[in-house]
Design an enzyme around this catalytic site. Sequence first.
Site, PDB file in Angstrom:
ATOM      1  CG  ASP A 167      -2.157  -0.770   1.102  1.00  0.00           C
ATOM      2  OD1 ASP A 167      -2.132  -1.762   0.344  1.00  0.00           O
ATOM      3  OD2 ASP A 167      -3.158  -0.433   1.763  1.00  0.00           O
TER       4      ASP A 167
ATOM      5  CB  CYS B 165      -9.149   3.334   2.855  1.00  0.00           C
ATOM      6  SG  CYS B 165      -9.807   2.130   1.690  1.00  0.00           S
TER       7      CYS B 165
ATOM      8  CE1 TYR C 161      -8.114  -9.046   4.463  1.00  0.00           C
ATOM      9  CE2 TYR C 161      -9.158  -9.868   2.463  1.00  0.00           C
ATOM     10  CZ  TYR C 161      -9.034  -8.899   3.433  1.00  0.00           C
ATOM     11  OH  TYR C 161      -9.839  -7.797   3.411  1.00  0.00           O
TER      12      TYR C 161
ATOM     13  CG  ASN D  66     -18.195  12.510  -0.323  1.00  0.00           C
ATOM     14  OD1 ASN D  66     -17.175  11.827  -0.414  1.00  0.00           O
ATOM     15  ND2 ASN D  66     -19.161  12.471  -1.230  1.00  0.00           N
TER      16      ASN D  66
ATOM     17  CG  HIS E 271     -17.137   9.667  -3.703  1.00  0.00           C
ATOM     18  ND1 HIS E 271     -18.124  10.618  -3.493  1.00  0.00           N
ATOM     19  CD2 HIS E 271     -17.474   9.041  -4.860  1.00  0.00           C
ATOM     20  CE1 HIS E 271     -18.993  10.571  -4.482  1.00  0.00           C
ATOM     21  NE2 HIS E 271     -18.626   9.627  -5.325  1.00  0.00           N
TER      22      HIS E 271
ATOM     23  CD  GLU F 292      -6.378  -1.670  -1.493  1.00  0.00           C
ATOM     24  OE1 GLU F 292      -7.226  -2.161  -0.739  1.00  0.00           O
ATOM     25  OE2 GLU F 292      -6.578  -0.660  -2.216  1.00  0.00           O
TER      26      GLU F 292
END
Length: 235
Positions: A28, A53, A93, A104, A149, A187
Site C-alpha cells: 500500500d 481509504c 485472508y 464526504n 467517496h 493498494e
Amino acid sequence: MIEEALKNFRTGKPVLIYDFDDREGETDIAIPAIAVKPKHIAMMRRDGGGLICVALHPKACDKLGIPFMHDIIKVASDKIPVLKSFVNYDIKYDFRSSFAIWVNHRETFTGITDVDRALTIKRLGEIADYVMIKGKEYDLGREFRSPGHVAVLRASDNLVYERVGQTELSVALAEMAGIAPAVAICEMLDEETGRALSKKKAKEYAKERGLPFVEGRDIVKAYKVFKEEDFPIFE
C-alpha cells in the site's frame, strides 16, 4: 528502513507498506492523512490504483463514535432482513474487515475529485489529531455526510497485537512517528496481471522514487518494542 519510514511520516511524505506473503501479499501507498494534498490523491489513484481509504486509530474512532460497518449492517438487518446474510464472513485472508463508514466532507461537490478527496482526508486527519490530543469528542456529522467517496477504516483495538492488516500497520507506524494516527492508504495493483503489484515491482517503484519500503513484520517488531518502552503518546 523503519527509521526512514518514520522520518517520512513525520514530514508528511509517502511510505510503501507491504503486509505479509501469507496474508494479502499487497503493498500500500501510505501517507499521513493530515498532510494529504490533491497531488497525493492523484499519485495514489495513478500509481496505486486500489481503493483510497483512511485508516484511523481505534481511540480516535471511539471518540468520534465510528463503528465497524459489519456492526452497522447487523443492527440495520433488524429493520431490513435482506441484510442479515451480508454479515456472514468468508474473507480468505483474515477474520474480519476493518471497513467502517464512507464519508464526504460537506464542502465537497461530488466528493470524488482529487481536490474533494484531499479535503475529506485531510480534515479526517486533523480531527483525529484533535480528539486524540485534546481527548475530546467531536460531532463528525457537522462536517461530513455519509455515504461518501472516502472509506474510513477502523483499526483493531490492540493494533498489531490483534490484527496485522494495512489498517493496523499504517496506524502503528503513525503512532510510532508521534503524528496524528490517521493514514491514507491505497493498494498498488498491476494492470498487466490484474492482481496486486508484486513485492519485487513495488520495491523497484520505491527505489526509483526514493521512498521507504517497509514490511509488516518489521513494523510489528518495532511497534512491540515501542510499546514495551512505554511511550504513552495516545493513552
